[in-house]
Design an enzyme around this catalytic site. Structure first.
Site, PDB file in Angstrom:
ATOM      1  N   SER A 218      19.023  21.161 -19.495  1.00 16.82           N
ATOM      2  CA  SER A 218      18.035  20.559 -18.614  1.00 16.82           C
ATOM      3  C   SER A 218      17.599  21.550 -17.528  1.00 16.82           C
ATOM      4  CB  SER A 218      18.601  19.267 -18.013  1.00 16.82           C
ATOM      5  OG  SER A 218      17.612  18.540 -17.339  1.00 16.82           O
ATOM      6  N   ASP A 349      12.547  12.678 -26.030  1.00 14.43           N
ATOM      7  CA  ASP A 349      13.102  12.966 -24.697  1.00 14.43           C
ATOM      8  C   ASP A 349      12.211  12.316 -23.648  1.00 14.43           C
ATOM      9  OD1 ASP A 349      13.806  14.088 -22.226  1.00 14.43           O
ATOM     10  OD2 ASP A 349      14.392  15.991 -23.128  1.00 14.43           O
ATOM     11  N   HIS A 378      17.267  12.696 -23.684  1.00 17.27           N
ATOM     12  CA  HIS A 378      17.491  13.852 -22.815  1.00 17.27           C
ATOM     13  C   HIS A 378      18.985  14.086 -22.705  1.00 17.27           C
ATOM     14  CE1 HIS A 378      16.263  16.803 -19.856  1.00 17.27           C
ATOM     15  NE2 HIS A 378      17.204  16.358 -19.032  1.00 17.27           N
TER      16      HIS A 378
END
Length: 428
Positions: A218, A349, A378
């Site tokens: 991320s 996502d 995610h």
């Protein structure tokens, strides 16, 4: 939404070629295809409790503390700008009685309470990790927004890597995260690659014979991708995995802002985590006149873009949050990457969105390879049974990279690593 997840494999048009230990040649695409879970059309049963992106994401945000338990030894790295950064090294499972004694040690007074299954390394243990004769590969993990080594997506990857490789794993903690105190008024962001750069320089100077890999998740993936593009050919990394990266921060903002769940759940939750980081380190941050003014400028920001508009953008010299988003987006530096790089993404996502995944850009760079899934959310990728998908792929990718000589790489491409500008004019 579906009961199974399918893999899409998008290699570079002309992938780089390596030499194996036996002198044979293999290109990057074929090397990735040695990983069953990364092949085109591979599928697995999706967890019944998480059949689509939102449920995968929310499941991924949980601690899952009963599985993939990793013990850490923490040490501090003091950077050249006066910051204190925590390095969490994965340890072998300890004798719990001895662990109870070891956790009593602290290198200095006044430190926050220990993160879960974490203690501070003693001086002899710290010295051992600087052994100049160390040759085991090192894998550096860069966690997501306000996260740390305790995150389930990090732990699951470390557990998977240990099953396949004799390596050392370390989590580079972003400033102020995971009970790591800030001692100089500077926060982390996708453009703040100096901590990674500084740590790599220390490792390479003391342990020149180690191969080093990095895995970013991320926000940590954005930091890693920006670093790879900034350093280009000068990167000391032998390979990298970029997982669930927000490649275009402005598009990511639109993805969240235009979603009911994103705008009302994800954005406020992430902003709350950032505001907590500010509160926990306010005494130090107040030493900076700019931060002191901004911290007391009004009620805490309620969204990510409000937070970045108040703090991040002006502190870094940008006109607005959107100016910051555009400039900090790692997609602009993807073309400069000259480290073998595996990009993992999920089409559903809800934080980054599928439109942000740079399929076309990555296909033009011989060093990059995208593997995506229909489901995964995610940082989720929960199957019906067994290890998380991304953990297995990352572990096997590092194992595959260990079988080739990354110093002997052949690439064919028709554009330079960098574009140079003089103002708005392109200089060739």
């Amino acid at each position: 939404m579906g009961i199974w997840t399918t893999v899409k494999n998008t290699p570079a048009d002309t992938p780089i070629t390596f030499e194996t230990e036996s002198g044979q040649k293999i290109n990057h695409a074929d090397l990735v295809n040695t990983i069953d879970e990364a092949r085109q059309g591979y599928w697995y049963w999706t967890a019944l409790s998480a059949p689509e992106g939102h449920s995968q994401t929310m499941k991924g945000s949980q601690s899952h503390d009963g599985v993939d338990q990793v013990y850490y030894g923490r040490r501090f790295m003091f950077t050249d700008d006066g910051a204190q950064v925590s390095l969490d090294y994965a340890l072998d499972k300890p004798d719990l009685k001895q662990w109870d004694e070891d956790v009593k040690y602290a290198p200095q007074e006044g430190l926050p309470r220990y993160p879960v299954r974490t203690r501070y390394l003693k001086p002899a243990e710290t010295a051992a990790r600087d052994n100049p004769k160390e040759t085991r590969p090192l894998v550096i993990h860069l966690h997501g927004l306000t996260g740390g080594s305790h995150e389930s997506y990090v732990r699951s990857t470390i557990v998977a890597i240990r099953e396949h490789n004799d390596v050392e794993n370390v989590v580079l903690t972003a400033r102020g995260c995971n009970r790591s105190p800030i001692i100089s008024p500077q926060l982390s962001c996708p453009l703040w690659t100096n901590d990674l750069r500084y740590y790599l320089s220390l490792v390479k100077s003391t342990q020149p014979n180690r191969r080093i890999y990095a895995v970013g998740y991320s926000l940590g993936a954005a930091v890693l991708a920006n670093y790879l593009g900034q350093e280009s050919e000068a990167s000391p990394l032998s390979g990298a995995c970029v997982v669930s990266a927000p490649w275009d921060l402005y598009v990511n903002h639109l993805t969240l802002h235009n979603s009911i769940i994103g705008n009302n759940i994800y954005e406020p939750a992430m902003a709350a985590n950032l505001n907590r980081l500010i509160r926990n380190n306010q005494k130090v941050l107040d030493q900076n006149a700019f931060f002191k003014e901004r911290i007391h400028a009004g009620p805490p920001p309620k969204s990510m873009w409000e937070f970045h508009d108040r703090y991040t953008a002006p502190f870094l010299g940008f006109d607005s949050v959107f100016d910051y988003y555009r400039c900090a987006s790692p997609v602009h530096r993807l073309r400069n990457i000259r480290t073998p790089c595996l990009i993992l993404a999920a089409e559903d996502d809800p934080v980054c969105g599928d439109t942000v995944v740079p399929y076309l850009d990555a296909s033009r760079n011989p060093y990059t390879h995208v593997v995506s899934t229909t489901t995964g959310g995610h940082l989720g990728w929960f199957p019906l049974k067994g290890q998380r998908w991304h953990s297995k792929v990352v572990a096997k990718y590092i194992l595959a990279m260990e079988s080739v000589d990354t110093r002997k790489v052949h690439a064919e491409f028709n554009y330079p690593a960098r574009r140079f500008f003089n103002g708005s004019r392109l200089v060739y």
